[in-house]
Design an enzyme around this catalytic site. Structure first.
Site, mmCIF file in Angstrom:
data_model
loop_
_atom_site.group_PDB
_atom_site.id
_atom_site.type_symbol
_atom_site.label_atom_id
_atom_site.label_comp_id
_atom_site.label_asym_id
_atom_site.label_seq_id
_atom_site.Cartn_x
_atom_site.Cartn_y
_atom_site.Cartn_z
ATOM 1 C CB SER A 38 -0.918 -0.063 1.217
ATOM 2 O OG SER A 38 -2.015 0.780 1.072
ATOM 3 C CG ASP B 152 -6.076 -3.327 -3.920
ATOM 4 O OD1 ASP B 152 -6.940 -2.615 -3.360
ATOM 5 O OD2 ASP B 152 -4.847 -3.145 -3.802
ATOM 6 C CG HIS C 239 -4.786 -3.285 -0.182
ATOM 7 N ND1 HIS C 239 -4.423 -2.567 -1.299
ATOM 8 C CD2 HIS C 239 -4.351 -2.552 0.877
ATOM 9 C CE1 HIS C 239 -3.801 -1.459 -0.930
ATOM 10 N NE2 HIS C 239 -3.734 -1.427 0.386
#
Lengths: 488, 488
Positions: free
Chosen positions: B173, B426, B451
């Site tokens: 991320s 995602d 994710h």
């Protein structure tokens, strides 16, 4: 204090003298290279830059000056040669980078000369820019690189026809360091960089601190019999003579000093001024008449050494008489100065105070002398003493290892499209990249070259090596432009 | 206000509500992934970092937390896997990055998890760190990258046996963005980077702003009949019912809201909370029971969609009854909550306020909806309104193009040794690098992945693609270590 505590990138200075330094003004001015008599024709622009690229609390802007010459530019196809300005007035660098002017037509290139913040006209807080460490806080190489990156993006966005132009960074000395670092840190803004005489390794732990002054000394040793030997001798001769009031007066008279020496301490400053003089000569030991730091004859060190050929029987007074003639070669070649001014050693176009601040923060460049492999008085590198002086002067302390962390030190393996050119006569080659790192991070050494000779206008007295270097550089430029054109 | 003004990297939030936001506390906590029951064993250290790497006026330091696990480390030869911490408590990322723990033995690797400044325990000004924009001034990706680079150099210098260890950056991320950027900006500190689910292109002008919510909607469309259609319908149903006092009471009761809706404005927040819920589900749509943002069943969107299969004859009340059941899947899978709390949508281990500040400065990520290609109410991207909110909230304004200038935008051609992995489920893959840039800047797409699934512990329900991705990643790691060993 040390004779080698801080050296301004272009101009060696011996020491941060609190009193002397504080009285120095941040000066600027325009200068034309009188010896080349070349005409440079550019337009001047100003760009609103953020004062702080790395924080959002200070949201103000300042006007960054940049110069543009697009007479030869072939819109869309032609590249932009972008000079990454260093510690001084950008018009001075513009006028002293004839190489760019001479290749513009062949490359169909636009020329841009961008001024470094805190120098010349590009003052983030106007007259207050140097008022204290709070106002000086935004003077750093990182902020300057961000200025260049932002300016390049905006130029490409807004200048008609520039959107697809490949940009090549060009710089000399500290400007050369910035050119290389711009390619390393912002490779999407420039397709390549020419870093001329850029001592990116002159930082703690990377190269021996004594190499710089050793090269200076070699230049003198090679330029006349006994030349380095007599300079090495001169320091104790000065000490002896300066030990009496009469001696101080004799020295002041013999050197025609504008400000006569009054004390032993004055004679220490006087020696540092001489040392800086020899360093400057090593930087500008060009094969033709030029006026980069001072107006000088061709191969000025050879001229200097004509006054320093004494054998060991010379008296202290005879020796220093010779040294005074040698100093006059540097300070009074034009014969227009009634006296020698020891408060300055070079052009007023450089921003000394700004560079002192940079040396006191990021640009920690260890230098030392041992009096054996060099012709100077022995002086070790003393980081703590240096740091303490910086604290007194600016209220900041240098960070010795920051540049290595930030710019990668000696590991350049991940980078591409950078030319490091160095003249072997140039003391700054001590911290330069003088061997190829890879196919596209390459070194060019010019044996008879002084400080970024390759960036100057060509001259009939140029050594063949610098002609070859310039041809190679243009070849790389063309290849980078082609490479960029082929990119998706 | 917009339903898509700002999205926290890991957790979509709809909007910067001045009142709501100011009441949010910067929270932190430790969390173990209860579903995996894996034991992680590390030591905690603190490193004195400069508060400001880019200026010398602020010379203070703070304690940056980092975690070290060296049980499997082969001194000298073994690499260091360095997790570039993102916007939250580093122990939470440490516990949720099982991949590193599982490959440590095979690689003989030391694991380091470095906390991002202003999150977790790494607060530059202690409890005052978030007090105003002056104290927040040093919260930026550049400062965080400099922290990592300095820490890596110091670890290699001081940790016995680490001097020649190759360091590999790993992150997911925003942490993945930092891993990639660390390799891009400081390539001498890390030999390569795994950037998992790192939306480095989710910035102005790089990707269509609607892609993010389109992917969320596709996930729902693919997980049950009419699922996306019924969510799209639900917004007007809420509007209709919320138009009366009785309707508000019915909604509050049906959803078991801890804080009943009192006004039309409350129902706007309520819709945003639901929208964020669906976004979060898309991020954590893992094939097995997990508790990353919330404790959830396997393939949670499929479970959610079981409650949203209505045909077009459904009444508004029936529809919203289904939506309430769907929301309970996310908020009350464990069955332990007596009511649903609309003031938060995910783990308290993330530093929401810090991320809001980052979104209001550098991390400008345009998102928009049109209600056609996505299942949300149409909402354009409005930079000016966003900027105005940031000014009110933090006294700063975002710089829309800075990240592109700083990190090169879509031009990654000069870089090397970066893996960008993305799960196609995602929504953040919208801003990810999903095609190879070169032989050494490569993309891995995991079709059934949410994710950064690849960073999690392996699981018997893992789709084959994520197993293959992890094997590829380990292969690259080994190749980079070999490459570093061969380097001069």
């Amino acid at each position: 204090m040390s004779t080698s505590m801080v050296v301004l990138l272009l101009v060696g200075v011996q020491c941060l003298h609190v009193v002397a330094l504080k009285s120095q003004l941040f000066t600027r001015g325009d200068a034309l290279d009188y010896s080349s008599k070349k005409i440079v024709d550019y337009k001047t622009f100003y760009f609103n830059q953020k004062i702080d690229h790395f924080g959002f609390f200070e949201n103000g802007t300042f006007k960054q000056r940049y110069l543009v010459a697009d007479q030869h530019w072939q819109q869309e196809a032609g590249p932009i040669l972008f000079y990454t300005g260093n510690e001084g007035d950008i018009t001075w660098f513009c006028n002293n980078t004839g190489f760019m002017w001479q290749i513009a037509e062949e490359l169909g290139a636009m020329l841009v000369f961008a001024e470094h913040r805190y120098y010349g006209d590009s003052l983030p807080f106007g007259p207050d820019s140097y008022s204290d460490s709070k106002h000086l806080n935004y003077l750093s190489s990182e902020q300057a690189l961000a200025d260049f990156a932002v300016l390049i993006r905006e130029l490409k966005r807004l200048w008609p026809g520039a959107r697809h132009s490949a940009v090549i960074a060009v710089g000399g000395s500290y400007g050369g360091m910035l050119a290389a670092w711009l390619r390393m840190k912002y490779p999407s803004t420039v397709v390549g960089a020419l870093a001329a005489s850029a001592p990116i390794w002159q930082f703690p732990g990377m190269v021996p601190c004594g190499d710089f002054y050793r090269i200076v000394s070699q230049d003198f040793a090679a330029s006349g019999p006994n030349c380095d030997v007599n300079i090495r001798r001169s320091w104790s001769a000065i000490d002896k003579i300066a030990s009496s009031v009469e001696g101080l007066a004799w020295l002041s008279g013999t050197f025609s000093l504008c400000a006569p020496l009054k004390s032993r301490q004055d004679s220490v400053f006087f020696k540092e001024w001489l040392q800086e003089t020899w360093v400057n000569l090593a930087m500008v030991d060009y094969p033709y008449e030029a006026s980069f730091l001072q107006p000088l004859p061709p191969w000025p060190i050879q001229v200097v050494c004509k006054h320093l050929g004494f054998d060991s029987s010379v008296s202290d007074h005879q020796l220093l008489q010779g040294v005074s003639e040698a100093a006059r070669v540097y300070y009074n070649y034009t014969g227009t100065h009634a006296c020698l001014n020891t408060s300055s050693t070079a052009t007023g176009s450089l921003g000394f105070l700004g560079w002192y601040y940079q040396a006191c923060t990021e640009m920690v460049m260890p230098l030392c002398t041992d009096g054996v492999q060099d012709m100077f008085e022995p002086q070790a590198w003393d980081f703590q003493a240096f740091s303490d002086e910086c604290q007194v002067l600016f209220g900041v302390r240098p960070r010795a290892s920051w540049v290595e962390t930030q710019y990668g030190g000696k590991d350049l393996s991940a980078h591409s499209n950078i030319i490091f050119s160095n003249g072997a006569l140039d003391p700054w080659s001590s911290g330069g990249v003088t061997r190829n790192i890879s196919d596209s991070v390459v070194a060019i050494v010019i044996p008879d070259g002084a400080h970024h000779l390759d960036l100057r206008y060509d001259n009939e007295r140029d050594p063949p090596a610098v002609r070859a270097a310039r041809a190679l550089e243009v070849g790389y430029f063309k290849a980078w432009v082609q490479q960029a054109r082929r990119a998706p």
